[in-house]
Write an enzyme that holds these catalytic residues in place. Structure first.
Site, short mmCIF file in Angstrom:
data_model
loop_
_atom_site.label_atom_id
_atom_site.label_comp_id
_atom_site.label_asym_id
_atom_site.label_seq_id
_atom_site.Cartn_x
_atom_site.Cartn_y
_atom_site.Cartn_z
N ASP A 162 8.63 -88.85 4.91
CA ASP A 162 9.27 -89.72 3.88
C ASP A 162 10.00 -89.07 2.95
OD1 ASP A 162 8.11 -91.84 5.46
OD2 ASP A 162 7.05 -92.69 3.59
N HIS A 307 5.30 -86.14 3.94
CA HIS A 307 6.62 -86.22 2.91
C HIS A 307 7.15 -84.95 3.07
CE1 HIS A 307 3.94 -89.36 1.00
NE2 HIS A 307 5.30 -89.92 0.69
#
Length: 352
Positions: A162, A307
Site C-alpha cells: 500500500d 507498505h
C-alpha cells in the site's frame, strides 16, 4: 523559544505550506511542493526546526506525510474535522487555517506518533467504527463487491503493498519480487501516481496488479460520499492515464469503512479488497518481526498487507526475502489478489 506552526495542505497538484509564528504572523514565505518532493519538504522543515521549534500540522484527509515526517524526527500534529472549517470537495483545509488552528489552540490537537500512526488518539473511535461497519460489509458482500481472502484449500497467498509508489522503496520491492519470480498487488494513492508515473509503469510492466488506495489516504469516516467518490475517480483516472487501464480493486486507507462507501461505489467498477494478515510494518518493529508476523499468520488464501510508500519502508524491504522464502518453503505460492479464487459463500467456515 516560541514555537512556529507549519500548516500543510494537499491539493491535486501537491502540497501547500504556510508557517505562522506565535503571534499569527507569517514566519516564512508560503511555498508549494510537488508530490515527488516530500524528501525536500522534510529537509526544509527540519532546517526550520533547527532555527526555531516548528510544529507541523496536517488534517485527517492527509495520511501520506505523517509517517516520513515522524520518522525524520519532526513534531507532527493532526487537526480533526470538528476543529476546522469545512473542506472543499477535493483537497484539504487551507494551510494557513491549519497553522492558525494549531497556534490558537495547540493543546487541542493530537500529536502523531510513529507507534500510533495517522490515527493517533482515535483508536477507540476506529475500533468502534469497525464494530459498527458490519452492515456495510454485509451489503458489499451481498453485492459481490467484497474480497478479504481466497479459498483456504488452495495453496496460494497474495502479497499486497500500500501507499506507493515510492521513489526508492517501490523499485527495491520490484527487484526482490523479480528475483524470486513472484507477482504482487500494489494499492497506489493518486497523489503518488501523478508524481511518480514511471514507477507505476514499472509496476505494470513487470506484470503486477494495480489497485486504487484513494488519492490522499484519508480516514474515510471523515469524508462525504461525494468526497470519497472524487478520491476514487481521480485515482482511477490517474492510473488509467499512466497504464491505459483503470484499477478494478479499491482498498480503503486503514481498512476503515464509512456509511458513504456503498454510495460512493455505485456505478464504480471496484471490488473492495481487504486483507486477513496485517504485517504491521508501519510500526517499524524490525524486519525480523515483520517477517515473523506474516509467516505466523499466513495460510492458504491469505491476503497480506504491507507498505512500500508514505514512509521509511526499509524494514519491509529487508523482510520481504524472508517472507517469500518462508511462504515457498510451506508450499504457498505468492500471487496477485486477482489470481486468488474467491471462497465459496455457502461454506460457513469461510469469511470474505
Amino acid at each position: 523559544m516560541a514555537t512556529r506552526y507549519a500548516g500543510i495542505a494537499w491539493t491535486g497538484a501537491g502540497y501547500r505550506v504556510e508557517v505562522l509564528d506565535g503571534a499569527g504572523l507569517a514566519a516564512a514565505e508560503p511555498s508549494s511542493w510537488g508530490g515527488a518532493q516530500v524528501a525536500e519538504l522534510i529537509a526544509w522543515l527540519r532546517d526550520l526546526s533547527r532555527e526555531q521549534p516548528t510544529a507541523v500540522v496536517l488534517d485527517s484527509t492527509n495520511g501520506l506525510l505523517d509517517g516520513p515526517m515522524t520518522a525524520a524526527g519532526l513534531e507532527v500534529y493532526r487537526a480533526d474535522p470538528w476543529q476546522l472549517p469545512p473542506r472543499p470537495g477535493f483537497g484539504s483545509v487551507p494551510a494557513g487555517q491549519l497553522a492558525e488552528r494549531a497556534r490558537s489552540a495547540p493543546g487541542a490537537l493530537a500529536r502523531v506518533t510513529a507507534e500510533g500512526g495517522s490515527l493517533t488518539g482515535r483508536a477507540e473511535e476506529f475500533f468502534e467504527g469497525v464494530r459498527r461497519s458490519e452492515p456495510i460489509r454485509a451489503e458489499l458482500q451481498a453485492a459481490g463487491r467484497w474480497f478479504e481472502h481466497g479459498r483456504r484449500d488452495v495453496d496460494r497467498v497474495a502479497l499486497t503493498f500500500d501507499d506507493g509508489p515510492d521513489p526508492v522503496h517501490t523499485r527495491q520491492v520490484l527487484e526482490i519480487l523479480d528475483r524470486y519470480g513472484v507477482l504482487a498487488t500494489f494499492f497506489c494513492v493518486g497523489h503518488h501516481v501523478t508524481a511518480l508515473p514511471d514507477e507505476v509503469r514499472r509496476i505494470a510492466a513487470a506484470g503486477h496488479e494495480l489497485g486504487n488506495h484513494s488519492w490522499s489516504h484519508p480516514y474515510l469516516p471523515d469524508l462525504t460520499a461525494d468526497q470519497l467518490r472524487e478520491q476514487l475517480d481521480r485515482t482511477a483516472a490517474a492510473v488509467a492515464r499512466v497504464t491505459g487501464r483503470a484499477p478494478t480493486r479499491f482498498r480503503p486507507p486503514y481498512g476503515a469503512l464509512s456509511t458513504g462507501l456503498p454510495t460512493a461505489l455505485e456505478g464504480h467498477p471496484a471490488t473492495l479488497t481487504m486483507f486477513d494478515v496485517d504485517s504491521r510494518d508501519w510500526t517499524r518493529p524490525g524486519s525480523e518481526q515483520i517477517a515473523a508476523t506474516v509467516l505466523t499468520a499466513a495460510r492458504p488464501g491469505s491476503v497480506v498487507l504491507m507498505h512500500e510508500g508514505a514512509g521509511d519502508r526499509g524494514q519491509t524491504v529487508r523482510a520481504l526475502p524472508s517472507i517469500i522464502e518462508g511462504l515457498l518453503e510451506r508450499g504457498l505460492e505468492p500471487v496477485t489478489v486477482g489470481e486468488l479464487e474467491a471462497p465459496p459463500h455457502h461454506d460457513p467456515q469461510l469469511k470474505g
